[in-house]
Scaffold this motif. Sequence first.
Motif, PDB file in Angstrom:
ATOM      1  N   GLY A 136       0.783  -1.229   0.000  1.00 51.34           N
ATOM      2  CA  GLY A 136       0.000   0.000   0.000  1.00 51.34           C
ATOM      3  C   GLY A 136       0.811   1.272   0.000  1.00 51.34           C
ATOM      4  O   GLY A 136       0.265   2.357  -0.069  1.00 51.34           O
ATOM      5  N   ILE A 137       2.122   1.149   0.051  1.00 57.53           N
ATOM      6  CA  ILE A 137       2.916   2.337   0.284  1.00 57.53           C
ATOM      7  C   ILE A 137       2.958   3.319  -0.882  1.00 57.53           C
ATOM      8  O   ILE A 137       3.337   4.461  -0.730  1.00 57.53           O
ATOM      9  N   THR A 138       2.543   2.853  -2.056  1.00 63.11           N
ATOM     10  CA  THR A 138       2.569   3.775  -3.189  1.00 63.11           C
ATOM     11  C   THR A 138       1.379   4.732  -3.165  1.00 63.11           C
ATOM     12  O   THR A 138       1.321   5.662  -3.930  1.00 63.11           O
ATOM     13  N   GLN A 139       0.434   4.455  -2.279  1.00 67.34           N
ATOM     14  CA  GLN A 139      -0.738   5.329  -2.168  1.00 67.34           C
ATOM     15  C   GLN A 139      -0.313   6.763  -1.865  1.00 67.34           C
ATOM     16  O   GLN A 139       0.378   7.017  -0.903  1.00 67.34           O
ATOM     17  N   LYS A 140      -0.697   7.713  -2.711  1.00 66.47           N
ATOM     18  CA  LYS A 140      -0.345   9.115  -2.459  1.00 66.47           C
ATOM     19  C   LYS A 140      -1.626   9.870  -2.166  1.00 66.47           C
ATOM     20  O   LYS A 140      -2.464  10.029  -3.027  1.00 66.47           O
ATOM     21  N   ILE A 141      -1.763  10.309  -0.934  1.00 62.93           N
ATOM     22  CA  ILE A 141      -2.994  11.025  -0.614  1.00 62.93           C
ATOM     23  C   ILE A 141      -2.695  12.354   0.061  1.00 62.93           C
ATOM     24  O   ILE A 141      -3.354  12.756   0.983  1.00 62.93           O
ATOM     25  N   GLY A 142      -1.694  13.043  -0.455  1.00 66.20           N
ATOM     26  CA  GLY A 142      -1.405  14.388   0.051  1.00 66.20           C
ATOM     27  C   GLY A 142      -0.552  14.391   1.303  1.00 66.20           C
ATOM     28  O   GLY A 142       0.039  15.401   1.638  1.00 66.20           O
ATOM     29  N   ALA A 143      -0.486  13.272   1.997  1.00 65.95           N
ATOM     30  CA  ALA A 143       0.355  13.176   3.192  1.00 65.95           C
ATOM     31  C   ALA A 143       0.522  11.707   3.541  1.00 65.95           C
ATOM     32  O   ALA A 143      -0.245  10.868   3.085  1.00 65.95           O
ATOM     33  N   TYR A 144       1.557  11.395   4.305  1.00 64.12           N
ATOM     34  CA  TYR A 144       1.681  10.024   4.811  1.00 64.12           C
ATOM     35  C   TYR A 144       2.230  10.043   6.224  1.00 64.12           C
ATOM     36  O   TYR A 144       2.813  11.037   6.659  1.00 64.12           O
ATOM     37  N   GLN A 145       1.987   8.946   6.923  1.00 64.11           N
ATOM     38  CA  GLN A 145       2.421   8.885   8.308  1.00 64.11           C
ATOM     39  C   GLN A 145       3.393   7.731   8.507  1.00 64.11           C
ATOM     40  O   GLN A 145       3.181   6.653   7.949  1.00 64.11           O
ATOM     41  N   ILE A 146       4.451   7.971   9.269  1.00 63.89           N
ATOM     42  CA  ILE A 146       5.386   6.889   9.578  1.00 63.89           C
ATOM     43  C   ILE A 146       5.484   6.752  11.103  1.00 63.89           C
ATOM     44  O   ILE A 146       5.034   7.645  11.828  1.00 63.89           O
ATOM     45  N   THR A 147       6.075   5.655  11.547  1.00 63.56           N
ATOM     46  CA  THR A 147       6.274   5.478  12.988  1.00 63.56           C
ATOM     47  C   THR A 147       7.757   5.354  13.260  1.00 63.56           C
ATOM     48  O   THR A 147       8.464   4.592  12.590  1.00 63.56           O
ATOM     49  N   LYS A 148       8.249   6.150  14.194  1.00 67.69           N
ATOM     50  CA  LYS A 148       9.669   6.101  14.560  1.00 67.69           C
ATOM     51  C   LYS A 148       9.734   6.006  16.078  1.00 67.69           C
ATOM     52  O   LYS A 148       9.141   6.839  16.780  1.00 67.69           O
ATOM     53  N   ASN A 149      10.455   5.011  16.588  1.00 69.22           N
ATOM     54  CA  ASN A 149      10.558   4.779  18.036  1.00 69.22           C
ATOM     55  C   ASN A 149       9.173   4.783  18.701  1.00 69.22           C
ATOM     56  O   ASN A 149       8.988   5.378  19.765  1.00 69.22           O
TER      57      ASN A 149
END
Length: 701
Positions: free
Chosen positions: A235-248
Amino acid sequence: MKKRVHEVAKEYNMSNKDFLDLVHELGIDANSHLCGLEDSDIERIAKHLGTEEDSSGDKKKKKKKKRSKGAKESKKETSKETKEKTSHKKKKGRRSDFIVNKAEEVEEVVIEEDGLKVIKLAGEITLGDFATKLKISSTELIKKLFLKGQMLTINSTLPMEIAEEIAEEYDAIIEIEEPEELEFGEKFALEIEDKEEELQERPPVITIMGHVDHGKTSLLDAIRAANVADGEAGGITQKIGAYQITKNGQKITFVDTPGHEAFTDMRARGAQVTDIAILVVAADDGVMPQTVEALAHAKSANVPIIIAVNKIDKPEADPSRVKNELMEHGIVPVEWGGDVEFVEVSAKQRINLDGLLETILLTSEILELRANPKKRAKGIVLESRLDPKVGPIADVLIQEGELKVGDIIVAGEANGRVRALINDKGDRVDNIGLSQPTEIIGFNAVPGAGDVVYVIQNEQHAKRIVEEMARERKMATTAKKSITLESLSQTLEEAAIKELNIILRADSKGSVEALKDSLNKISTDEVAVNIIQAASGAITESDVRLAEVSNAIIIGFHVRPTTKALKDAEAAGVEIRTSSIIYHITEDIEKALTGMLEPEFKEIYLGRIEIKKVFNITGFGKVAGCFVVDGKVKNDSNIRLLRNGVVVYEGALSTLKRYKDDAKEVVAGQECGLGIKNFNDIKEGDIVEAFDVQEIKRTLR
Ligand SMILES: Nc1nc2c(ncn2[C@@H]2O[C@H](COP(=O)(O)OP(=O)(O)OP(=O)(O)O)[C@@H](O)[C@H]2O)c(=O)[nH]1
């Protein structure tokens, strides 16, 4: 003539229910009131209530049922409370303060003491909606009406007499609510105040800015790719104006449209999305014009900046040069005693992306970003489009609360109900929380980027809010006016402004510095000249946006605005002052600051012509084959020749031809030939700007 029950009840200031009780009490034919009351019935009621017509024709009521009076008073109190609440909210809110969602305070169906339901209708209703309110199936209602000789479908509007008749059969009565007129600043506000204990930490929202080709997109892509959890890869290619990642274990949201233009466009629409700006500077290239622009845009928004020194994998990379160059723009690295974090990265080789993310988390900790995850959702439209199959789609970043499928929503001039939510991984979800991006399907029209999305609890209100928004926008576009030099002294006084914000453009770096020095010297004790951006080159639309959001004027020395910038400035009421003489610029500002500036001449823009081909005609000099791209040109217009937005020459035309004939005027879309008086250095791609000069007559005051 017969009168409807609710009309007569209203005349006596009684609720429908009380009035109907009375009708029954007086033995008036149980069914006649469904079709309307006869004059004789009305007379009997009047007599019973001891009512008589006064001289003005108004009805006076001597006797009234207690319960109805009590109900009325408590209703009044509620509306008073609402008003008080609203006026309190008004002070706090921003752009949309004019609307309160009253839906929460209006119960649609009230069960009264004796078991009778009161159905409040704000106007016409469809059969389907009426069945829902009565809590019966539409099929049952359709059948019932069919037996009464009414052939109606689920979407048919139900005639009011029939609705009243049916309601009666289900122990319900109908009360018509007169729709309240919305008034500016009074009744409706969309913002809901938060209680301290409801606030929770929320993820930061990051925008990446920087000069062309310095690696904004590469950095966004690298962070996204490096932080895909197992199983999300699809699903990572989905472009919807923003994306969220998780770090620590902590979330970070990245806005997917890099660049300061989009960032300031949003601000111009009243939306502040970004919490932290990442300024990407290529270590091999150093600080470039758009680096400086981006810096000005971030500073003007008061957003903390982190510098990502990119491309450190390149042999010619020189990160210390970047630091030195940024020092000249007031950016001091933490290790040199300043407060700006510099992180050296390579988007291409994925070097130190973790370091950058950790710095983001550290910065966001200091910012203490919090929001209420429990209230009705509020978000900002990042992008939107019309899909031929599914209809309007809006990419939205949720800023408050939680958005759920089925929620009634408004955004700008669009409204609707959330039919589907699709997250940044491309999954359909039922709800979306704080700082999370989502695709919303369900709007009835395409909302604009920067529009605020609000959840409303009632469809009627959603429609009215949208109508009001359209009205407000219409008014705002006609009333819009930013600061101008001529109105400066008055504006300074009225708004207690202590600074005159200036965006400066000149033809070379040297003249930028010279002008900056001269302008900085002008500050008076009362008003300081504040140059928020100074750069070389043509005045761009992004300058206009920045001027709009920071209430600045634009000064151009030997440069002109692009055609788009000119149009945008006119629409936004931003003043652009250009001159080829430094002294004129400084003198105007000096006079404006002391309230002495009076207009003498006004320039009237006529149009722009692009030079397509240049011919050398013996004995005449150079003539150009051109195309009028905007407005018009007259044979006696003043003109200036622009090359890349810089003024190369100012003068008049020697000739203007349409085909072989002399022409008085040529308009947009037409081709023409022209020569410039006493000037031969014409090149393909140059722009000729035509203008008139109008003298402003001074009047004695
Ligand atoms: N060597 C090297 N090249 C990089 C790095 N980051 C980006 N590039 C290259 O730089 C070029 C521009 O990168 P982009 O990510 O498109 O830059 P941008 O700032 O988004 O460019 P615009 O969208 O045009 O403003 C591309 O050819 C990238 O491959 C890096 O860390 N090292």
